[in-house]
Design an enzyme around this catalytic site. Structure first.
Site, mmCIF file in Angstrom:
data_model
loop_
_atom_site.group_PDB
_atom_site.id
_atom_site.type_symbol
_atom_site.label_atom_id
_atom_site.label_comp_id
_atom_site.label_asym_id
_atom_site.label_seq_id
_atom_site.Cartn_x
_atom_site.Cartn_y
_atom_site.Cartn_z
ATOM 1 N N VAL A 165 -13.367 13.709 34.301
ATOM 2 C CA VAL A 165 -12.428 13.170 34.334
ATOM 3 C C VAL A 165 -11.990 11.621 33.720
ATOM 4 C CG1 VAL A 165 -12.398 14.455 36.916
ATOM 5 C CG2 VAL A 165 -13.137 12.053 36.315
ATOM 6 N N SER A 166 -10.968 11.776 33.049
ATOM 7 C CA SER A 166 -10.577 10.630 32.263
ATOM 8 C C SER A 166 -10.568 9.112 33.426
ATOM 9 C CB SER A 166 -8.764 10.569 32.327
ATOM 10 O OG SER A 166 -8.747 11.786 31.895
#
Length: 194
Positions: free
Chosen positions: A9-10
């Protein structure tokens, strides 16, 4: 054959639980997860651990190619490197990715897929840019609304004139220092144009 999953996930605020659940349902026994990491950064901590863990004959399982590679060049290099190591790559959302990359046809399919992924990213960027330009031409600013109301800006100006630092002004107003600095900078630019 060992199925190894990788999720990413960013931002730290995002939750990778859905990716992890999908990978487990698809047969991943071990899953490596990076939180708050960009796919354009090749030395993500859990990604490096995942690469170190993989052995010839293993399958690397991802939800989508963009979880592991942030550009078509990275994707092609990565897929070729995995193929050299004897590791197959499978994507849950891109079934055509599970191909034999040791053949010319497999390598061509991977190249086409990577170019299409980059086209999608470029199209999103271009559409965002056009949307922001259109909003500006209509007198609207894109992005998140500012926390610096006219009253806060006036208070910040008065505090700065009395010698307060940007950090102190921000604490007093209950906003971030960067918001105060931007607002004061804009105010100064407007003053200079008069």
């Amino acid at each position: 054959m060992n199925v190894v999953g990788y999720a990413r996930v960013s931002t730290r605020e995002q939750n990778p639980a859905a990716q992890e659940a999908e990978l487990r349902r698809a047969g991943a026994g071990r899953i490596f997860v990076d939180h708050g990491e960009s796919s354009r950064v090749p030395d993500r901590p859990q990604w490096l651990a995942c690469l170190d863990y993989l052995r010839p004959g293993d399958v690397l399982l991802v939800r989508a190619l963009d979880r592991i590679a942030g550009s078509e060049v990275m994707a092609i290099e990565l897929i070729r490197e995995l193929a050299r190591r004897g590791v197959r790559l499978r994507s849950l959302t891109e079934p055509f990715l599970d191909v034999d990359t040791s053949t010319p046809m497999g390598e061509a399919i991977v190249g086409i897929m990577a170019v299409l992924a980059q086209l999608r990213v470029s199209t999103i960027r271009e559409n965002t840019r056009r949307g922001l330009e259109h909003a500006r031409s209509q007198g609207r600013a894109g992005g998140r609304p500012t926390v610096m109301s006219p009253e806060r800006i006036e208070a910040a100006v008065r505090m700065r004139e009395s010698g307060e630092s940007v950090a102190k002004i921000a604490r007093t107003l209950g906003v971030g220092a960067s918001s105060v600095a931007r607002a004061l900078s804009r105010r100064d630019e407007e003053f200079m144009r008069r």
